[in-house]
Design a protein around this motif. Structure first.
Motif, PDB file in Angstrom:
ATOM      1  N   GLY A 131      -0.352   4.982   2.271  1.00  0.00           N
ATOM      2  CA  GLY A 131      -1.144   3.769   2.137  1.00  0.00           C
ATOM      3  C   GLY A 131      -2.197   3.688   3.225  1.00  0.00           C
ATOM      4  O   GLY A 131      -1.989   4.161   4.344  1.00  0.00           O
TER       5      GLY A 131
ATOM      6  N   HIS B 183       0.827  -1.207   0.000  1.00  0.00           N
ATOM      7  CA  HIS B 183       0.000   0.000   0.000  1.00  0.00           C
ATOM      8  C   HIS B 183       0.862   1.260   0.000  1.00  0.00           C
ATOM      9  O   HIS B 183       0.526   2.248  -0.651  1.00  0.00           O
ATOM     10  CB  HIS B 183      -0.949   0.016   1.212  1.00  0.00           C
ATOM     11  CG  HIS B 183      -2.087  -0.937   1.086  1.00  0.00           C
ATOM     12  ND1 HIS B 183      -3.262  -0.623   0.459  1.00  0.00           N
ATOM     13  CD2 HIS B 183      -2.218  -2.222   1.504  1.00  0.00           C
ATOM     14  CE1 HIS B 183      -4.080  -1.661   0.501  1.00  0.00           C
ATOM     15  NE2 HIS B 183      -3.470  -2.640   1.123  1.00  0.00           N
ATOM     16  N   SER B 184       1.958   1.235   0.737  1.00  0.00           N
ATOM     17  CA  SER B 184       2.796   2.433   0.761  1.00  0.00           C
ATOM     18  C   SER B 184       3.523   2.613  -0.567  1.00  0.00           C
ATOM     19  O   SER B 184       3.729   3.747  -1.011  1.00  0.00           O
ATOM     20  CB  SER B 184       3.774   2.424   1.945  1.00  0.00           C
ATOM     21  OG  SER B 184       4.776   1.459   1.804  1.00  0.00           O
TER      22      SER B 184
END
Length: 150
Positions: A119, A14-15
């Motif tokens: 994220g 997600h990041s």
């Protein structure tokens, strides 16, 4: 629109997606990117850290563990840089140690960024469900725009 964007990274997919989105925004607006990762504080005793009985850390052991955590934090930034095309963008790295949500907001304010792109879930999904996610805390306390990416 954006002149400066903070991108907190934790090694999660997600990041990395958030960094890709931030890179697109930066290309479209000429913004600079600040890639940030936070190494949390080492625990107070090694016994609880390793699942055994409490044994206090010596200051030397604590400093070694903190240095190792910071080194891992730098690896997180390097991994994200390798995964996303940042060519042609102004990119700076920030590694801090402490509580992630607090430090992300402090760094955003200190840098005067226009937005934080992060994220929605990090590497500790289970902990986030119990204690509240870092992105949730940041989105409710930041003094600038917060964009969460899933």
């Amino acid at each position: 629109m954006y002149q400066s964007i903070l991108v907190p990274l934790d090694g999660s997919s997600h990041s990395e997606k958030a960094l890709a989105v931030a890179a697109q925004l930066a290309r479209g607006t000429g913004a600079s990117l600040h890639l940030m990762t936070v190494a949390e504080f080492p625990p107070d005793n090694i016994g609880l850290f390793t699942g055994g009985t409490p044994e206090p850390f010596s200051e030397e052991d604590r400093e070694k563990l903190a240095a190792g955590m910071k080194e891992e934090a730098h690896k997180v930034i390097d991994q994200a840089r390798a995964a996303v095309d940042l060519d042609g963008l102004e990119v700076k790295d920030v590694v801090r140690q402490g509580r992630p949500a607090d430090l992300i907001n402090e760094e955003a304010q200190s840098l005067g960024v226009d937005a934080i792109v992060m994220g929605s879930r990090g590497v500790s999904d289970m902990r986030g469900m119990v204690f509240g996610s870092v992105s949730h805390k940041v989105s409710h306390t930041a003094g600038c725009t917060v964009i969460t990416v899933t």
